[in-house]
Design a protein around this motif. Structure first.
Motif, PDB file in Angstrom:
ATOM      1  N   UNK A   1       0.843  -1.202   0.000  1.00 21.75           N
ATOM      2  CA  UNK A   1       0.000   0.000   0.000  1.00 21.75           C
ATOM      3  C   UNK A   1       0.880   1.255   0.000  1.00 21.75           C
ATOM      4  N   UNK A   2       1.879   1.256   0.877  1.00 25.81           N
ATOM      5  CA  UNK A   2       2.771   2.433   0.957  1.00 25.81           C
ATOM      6  C   UNK A   2       3.535   2.620  -0.360  1.00 25.81           C
ATOM      7  N   UNK A   3       3.963   1.512  -0.965  1.00 24.78           N
ATOM      8  CA  UNK A   3       4.700   1.597  -2.237  1.00 24.78           C
ATOM      9  C   UNK A   3       3.830   2.237  -3.324  1.00 24.78           C
ATOM     10  N   UNK A   4       2.587   1.754  -3.430  1.00 24.19           N
ATOM     11  CA  UNK A   4       1.727   2.251  -4.504  1.00 24.19           C
ATOM     12  C   UNK A   4       1.266   3.682  -4.236  1.00 24.19           C
ATOM     13  N   UNK A   5       1.087   4.034  -2.965  1.00 22.53           N
ATOM     14  CA  UNK A   5       0.753   5.434  -2.635  1.00 22.53           C
ATOM     15  C   UNK A   5       1.926   6.352  -2.981  1.00 22.53           C
ATOM     16  N   UNK A   6       3.139   5.869  -2.710  1.00 18.91           N
ATOM     17  CA  UNK A   6       4.334   6.658  -3.054  1.00 18.91           C
ATOM     18  C   UNK A   6       4.353   6.951  -4.555  1.00 18.91           C
ATOM     19  N   UNK A   7       4.156   5.897  -5.353  1.00 14.26           N
ATOM     20  CA  UNK A   7       4.164   6.093  -6.816  1.00 14.26           C
ATOM     21  C   UNK A   7       3.117   7.140  -7.209  1.00 14.26           C
ATOM     22  N   UNK A   8       1.916   6.983  -6.658  1.00 14.86           N
ATOM     23  CA  UNK A   8       0.825   7.884  -7.077  1.00 14.86           C
ATOM     24  C   UNK A   8       1.090   9.327  -6.650  1.00 14.86           C
ATOM     25  N   UNK A   9       1.604   9.508  -5.421  1.00 12.81           N
ATOM     26  CA  UNK A   9       1.939  10.877  -4.979  1.00 12.81           C
ATOM     27  C   UNK A   9       2.963  11.498  -5.918  1.00 12.81           C
ATOM     28  N   UNK A  10       3.979  10.698  -6.264  1.00 11.89           N
ATOM     29  CA  UNK A  10       5.039  11.207  -7.138  1.00 11.89           C
ATOM     30  C   UNK A  10       4.491  11.598  -8.503  1.00 11.89           C
ATOM     31  N   UNK A  11       3.665  10.729  -9.072  1.00  9.52           N
ATOM     32  CA  UNK A  11       3.110  11.001 -10.414  1.00  9.52           C
ATOM     33  C   UNK A  11       2.319  12.311 -10.386  1.00  9.52           C
ATOM     34  N   UNK A  12       1.450  12.454  -9.373  1.00  5.30           N
ATOM     35  CA  UNK A  12       0.581  13.642  -9.317  1.00  5.30           C
ATOM     36  C   UNK A  12       1.392  14.892  -9.034  1.00  5.30           C
ATOM     37  N   UNK A  13       2.366  14.770  -8.136  1.00  8.83           N
ATOM     38  CA  UNK A  13       3.200  15.927  -7.787  1.00  8.83           C
ATOM     39  C   UNK A  13       3.985  16.438  -9.001  1.00  8.83           C
ATOM     40  N   UNK A  14       4.304  15.540  -9.910  1.00  7.69           N
ATOM     41  CA  UNK A  14       5.084  15.926 -11.092  1.00  7.69           C
ATOM     42  C   UNK A  14       4.183  16.281 -12.274  1.00  7.69           C
ATOM     43  N   UNK A  15       2.896  16.444 -12.015  1.00  3.31           N
ATOM     44  CA  UNK A  15       1.990  16.926 -13.061  1.00  3.31           C
ATOM     45  C   UNK A  15       1.301  15.835 -13.855  1.00  3.31           C
ATOM     46  N   UNK A  16       1.492  14.575 -13.445  1.00  2.00           N
ATOM     47  CA  UNK A  16       0.831  13.476 -14.152  1.00  2.00           C
ATOM     48  C   UNK A  16      -0.552  13.192 -13.571  1.00  2.00           C
ATOM     49  N   UNK A  17      -1.287  12.303 -14.238  1.00  2.19           N
ATOM     50  CA  UNK A  17      -2.636  11.944 -13.788  1.00  2.19           C
ATOM     51  C   UNK A  17      -2.759  10.430 -13.682  1.00  2.19           C
ATOM     52  N   UNK A  18      -3.478   9.979 -12.660  1.00  2.02           N
ATOM     53  CA  UNK A  18      -3.879   8.574 -12.562  1.00  2.02           C
ATOM     54  C   UNK A  18      -5.399   8.575 -12.630  1.00  2.02           C
ATOM     55  N   UNK A  19      -5.951   8.081 -13.738  1.00  2.00           N
ATOM     56  CA  UNK A  19      -7.398   8.175 -13.966  1.00  2.00           C
ATOM     57  C   UNK A  19      -8.021   6.785 -13.904  1.00  2.00           C
ATOM     58  N   UNK A  20      -9.021   6.623 -13.048  1.00  2.00           N
ATOM     59  CA  UNK A  20      -9.695   5.330 -12.909  1.00  2.00           C
ATOM     60  C   UNK A  20     -11.007   5.339 -13.703  1.00  2.00           C
TER      61      UNK A  20
END
Ligand SMILES: Cc1cc2nc3c(=O)[nH]c(=O)nc-3n(C[C@H](O)[C@H](O)[C@H](O)COP(=O)(O)OP(=O)(O)OC[C@H]3O[C@@H](n4cnc5c(N)ncnc54)[C@H](O)[C@@H]3O)c2cc1C
Length: 366
Positions: free
Chosen positions: A150-169
């Protein structure tokens, strides 16, 4: 008309897709498109969450080790909890299996310096439920660790969003079309354009390949089953135990003990569920080696591990279609390889080169 244009669209928000998007988003405008309501609904949310450097084959071992620094010292800006926790791993041999144990040691000790043989008595000191009339010897490696997935995947998602990317479900990718130097990606929730598409769709990677007209990459989803049983006393700190015959592993997993029959049943890509027979086999194999009753099943699940025939990941640009990149075939190692493989694959995309690793794409047709 598409809603939005991105440099790179990653299909699938499991460990593989989120891992590569984390690295890509440092340098490119990235979107991750996920069919389900939440990331990691499929394999990445159903794993045993282990980090084992001496696993599967030398290429997988190398890709796992490539993420070691990331796992041990993750970027603090995106997580305030450790990603790894001590566990340890024991390989246990039964009657007539000491030769197989020696072959295992010969194969893995050169790559795993802390892997050591241990006596049957030491096996039982570490895990007292192992039956005295079954265990004949073992091996122990203290470097096997538990991953906080959970922590690993949250880390990835925070990083993606912080760098201007989107995770769209809720974005089920249904069509892929290349026009000029762009892909148009049609989803159930709108369409998107991207210069490059990354196929990180896990068990559905073959289906996504077909949407792009790319057949011929052999990828087989295989079901694996797990159950949680009430735990023996004081077992929280036991190592993962697996049998040298690869018929069973068990390990502490809140709220009990996880047992797994190490099944590999070929399956269509689907929302996998446990078959009663596989749970019964797990319980039976556990009772053959351990003195602990299986009073009830507290929880059970199954997930798909998707393999290429040589059990190495399929990674690289497809020479048959501009801007189509495979990141598939993560088998039983997709969580632990996600940072090491994700970083290398991202590098290959950003430099438009082959992946710097023995995995590469030599199995591509054409
Ligand atoms: C019981 C079990 C134990 C395991 N133990 C370990 C372990 O200890 N350590 C380890 O490293 N690995 C382990 N694994 C393997 C690991 O879980 C997988 O290798 C890994 O999760 C694969 O990640 P992935 O991102 O490729 O796939 P997934 O997590 O399945 O992600 C693929 C995503 O693509 C999405 N998708 C598919 N089609 C579309 C579409 N058309 N449009 C949009 N999105 C789409 C899916 O919804 C899914 O979310 C285990 C697996 C199982 C089942």
């Amino acid at each position: 008309m598409s809603d939005t244009h991105y440099d790179i669209a990653v299909i699938g928000a499991g460990a593989a897709g989120l891992g590569i998007a984390f690295y890509l988003s440092e340098h490119a405008h990235v979107v991750v498109l996920e069919r389900e309501e939440q990331p990691a609904y499929h394999s990445s949310g159903r794993s045993a969450a282990m980090y084992i450097e001496g696993y599967e084959n030398p290429e997988v071992a190398e890709l796992t080790s490539a993420g070691r620094d990331f796992f041990y010292t993750p970027p603090e800006v995106y997580t305030d909890v450790p990603l790894l926790h001590p566990r340890g791993g024991m390989t246990a041999a039964g009657p007539g299996e000491l030769d197989a144990l020696q072959r295992y040691l010969d194969a893995w000790q050169p790559m795993c310096p802390e892997l050591k043989p241990i006596s049957a008595d030491e096996c039982r000191e570490r895990v007292p439920i192992l039956k005295a009339d079954w265990v004949t010897g073992g091996a122990f490696d203290p470097t096997w660790l538990s991953i906080d997935v959970h922590a690993l995947l949250m880390l990835y998602q925070r990083g993606i969003k912080d760098r201007g990317g989107d995770v769209l479900t809720n974005k089920d990718v249904q069509a892929l079309k290349r026009d000029g130097n762009r892909w148009t990606i049609t989803t159930a929730g709108g369409s998107y354009e991207a210069d490059i598409v990354v196929n990180a769709a896990g068990a559905w990677a073959g289906v996504i390949g077909q949407l792009a007209g790319l057949d011929g990459i052999e990828l087989t989803p295989m079901r694996r089953t797990a159950a949680i049983i009430p735990p023996p006393e004081n077992s929280e700190d036991w190592p993962l135990v697996h049998t040298i015959g690869e018929e069973l592993y068990f390990k502490p997993e809140s709220p009990g003990l996880m047992i797994c029959p190490q099944d590999e049943t070929p399956s269509a890509p689907m929302d996998a569920f446990p078959e009663e027979m596989d749970i019964a086999v797990a319980a039976d194999r556990f009772l053959q080696v351990a003195d602990h009753p299986v009073e009830r099943i507290m929880h059970q699940w199954a997930g798909l591990r998707t393999f290429a025939p040589d059990r190495r990941p399929v990674v690289g640009f497809d020479p048959r279609a501009d801007g189509f990149f495979w990141l598939a075939g993560q088998g039983g190692f997709g969580v632990q390889t996600s940072p090491g493989l994700g970083e290398r694959a991202a590098q290959a995309i950003l430099t438009n080169s082959a992946v710097d690793s023995p995995i590469a794409a030599e199995r591509f047709v054409g």
